[in-house]
Design an enzyme around this catalytic site. Structure first.
Site, mmCIF file in Angstrom:
data_model
loop_
_atom_site.group_PDB
_atom_site.id
_atom_site.type_symbol
_atom_site.label_atom_id
_atom_site.label_comp_id
_atom_site.label_asym_id
_atom_site.label_seq_id
_atom_site.Cartn_x
_atom_site.Cartn_y
_atom_site.Cartn_z
ATOM 1 N N HIS A 1 0.908 -1.307 -0.104
ATOM 2 C CA HIS A 1 0.506 -0.204 0.279
ATOM 3 C C HIS A 1 0.994 0.883 0.207
ATOM 4 O O HIS A 1 0.169 2.264 0.670
ATOM 5 C CB HIS A 1 -0.860 -0.081 0.926
ATOM 6 C CG HIS A 1 -1.914 0.704 0.748
ATOM 7 N ND1 HIS A 1 -3.582 -0.391 0.782
ATOM 8 C CD2 HIS A 1 -2.861 1.483 0.994
ATOM 9 C CE1 HIS A 1 -4.682 0.334 0.550
ATOM 10 N NE2 HIS A 1 -3.710 1.568 0.048
ATOM 11 N N GLY B 1 6.249 1.803 -5.063
ATOM 12 C CA GLY B 1 7.588 2.355 -5.129
ATOM 13 C C GLY B 1 8.491 2.882 -6.600
ATOM 14 O O GLY B 1 9.721 2.824 -6.647
#
Length: 430
Positions: free
Chosen positions: A323, A363
């Site tokens: 998340h 990311g």
């Protein structure tokens, strides 16, 4: 991520994405509308644009606890390096990727992000329309500030999936699934890591939760089963106003304003329904499998055990995700989770046979990041904060061109050349 038809016309080598870069150089101007393709600069511009709307930027930009998982997600990519190959004729390149029998122009999906009315006037319409124009799949969040049907209309003939925050009651769950099917959302993405909200200091300090004041609950307000519980008709086309002003709603509520009181009431009721703190188990999952005929994807998988369990329970795909660091402070980076999961013979066999599709998020910032995730075993990635920040500022530019350019410069002609081939494509740097 170029949006206009002219920007997509190939200039050299038949590659529309890298042609975007060439056109930028030819124009002798900074890329419009953002003026940059640097993630850090786009993030700074988004933060500046929302500076007067307290809490809005950090609702997306912040993460759980000390932000350690967020930082770990980004740093994890630095532990891998791409090994370029030379004298490979990669002039004619392809980013095409086939997922669940549908071929897409790139291995990139628009990740579900909720409550977008706090970020931009057009809210979820912005990414839905951009995704349609680019033919990139769009995933709608249950926490959206526009309805399932409105976003489907904005997305038109685009390819779209629906992300489910699993409601407390079966009746509401079935209603949402039926609406998604009727509006041609072809796959269901079930988020597993947000049965309750993570410990987010930035939101807690401000007591910033737009849902509690009726912003980001539009899918609930427009649901006939949920609203019938209160003797009300569904609200189909009443959109939250941008910018969101929580202090104004507080003031109106204290003054007895009926509209504000209704917003607060339904905001709290929908939170009880869609973010109830009810933790599900694998046996509960059978209910969703029985009531959704299309591809069913579980988002939030971080362990080998859960990935293997998903196969046993007939899951079609998993999203290896934490998340974006927003739920568990101190969790392992998502890229490491992907690496560990793809070492499982059971997972690799299911993927090879077409039984399981593996997605990745958390990311991703650049095209090189996408290459690394694909090489480690993902078949496509979900992009979150980069496109959101671009949408806040006024568009999104660069990601697909970056991916295409780096793919070619690394000596690869297609996504098939790198997917799951970390031993050939990557070297560990640490």
């Amino acid at each position: 991520m170029p949006e206009s038809k002219n920007q997509l016309e190939p200039v050299i080598g038949g590659n529309p994405w890298s042609s975007y870069m060439v056109e930028l150089y030819r124009s002798r101007k900074a890329p419009e509308p953002l003026g940059t393709v640097s993630f850090d600069e786009i993030e700074a511009k988004a933060k500046e644009k929302l500076k007067d709307y307290g809490g809005a930027f950090m609702y997306a930009g912040g993460s759980a606890g000390t932000n350690s998982t967020y930082r770990a997600n980004v740093r994890a990519f630095d532990k891998w390096g791409i090994i370029p190959r030379m004298l490979v004729n990669a002039t004619q390149r392809s980013l095409e990727t086939t997922i669940f029998g549908v071929t897409h122009p790139a291995p990139l999906f628009i990740a579900p992000i909720g409550v977008q009315a706090i970020f931009a006037e057009e809210a979820e319409f912005n990414p839905a329309r951009a995704a349609k124009n680019l033919k990139i799949p769009f995933i709608l969040s249950t926490a959206a500030s526009r309805t399932i049907e409105q976003v489907a209309e904005a997305n038109g003939d685009g390819h779209r999936w629906y992300q489910l925050y699993w409601p407390r009651t079966d009746a509401v769950t079935l209603s949402l699934l039926a609406r998604a099917k009727a509006a041609n959302y072809t796959a269901l993405v079930v988020t597993l890591d947000t049965m309750s909200l993570g410990w987010r200091p930035h939101d807690l300090t401000r007591a910033y939760i737009p849902f509690a004041q009726g912003v980001g609950i539009q899918i609930g307000l427009s649901d006939p089963v949920f609203m019938a519980r209160y003797g009300k008709s569904p609200v189909a086309d009443e959109n939250p106003v941008f910018p969101y002003d929580p202090e104004k709603v507080d003031r109106l509520f204290k003054e007895g304003d009926e509209k504000a009181k209704e917003q607060v009431f339904f905001g709290m009721e929908w939170l009880k329904e869609a973010n109830s703190g009810l933790y599900r188990d694998w046996e509960d999952f059978k209910f969703l499998r029985q009531n959704w005929e299309g591809p069913l994807v579980l988002k939030g998988i971080q362990s080998v055990h859960d990935a293997e369990k998903a196969i046993e329970y007939g899951v079609d795909g998993i999203v290896v995700s934490n998340h974006g660091g927003r739920q568990v402070d101190g969790a392992i980076p998502s890229l490491l989770a992907l690496e560990l999961i793809m070492k499982s013979p059971k997972v690799k066999a299911a993927q090879a046979s077409g039984k399981l599709t593996v997605f990745f998020d958390s990311g991703i910032r650049t095209g090189s990041d996408i290459i690394k995730a694909l090489a480690l075993g993902a078949q496509a990635v979900l992009l979150g904060r980069p496109w959101l920040y671009g949408s806040i500022v006024g568009g999104q530019a660069g990601t697909l061109a970056d991916l295409d350019t780096n793919l070619g410069l690394s000596g690869y002609k297609s996504i098939k050349d790198i997917q799951g081939k970390a031993d050939e494509v990557l070297a560990r740097l640490e």
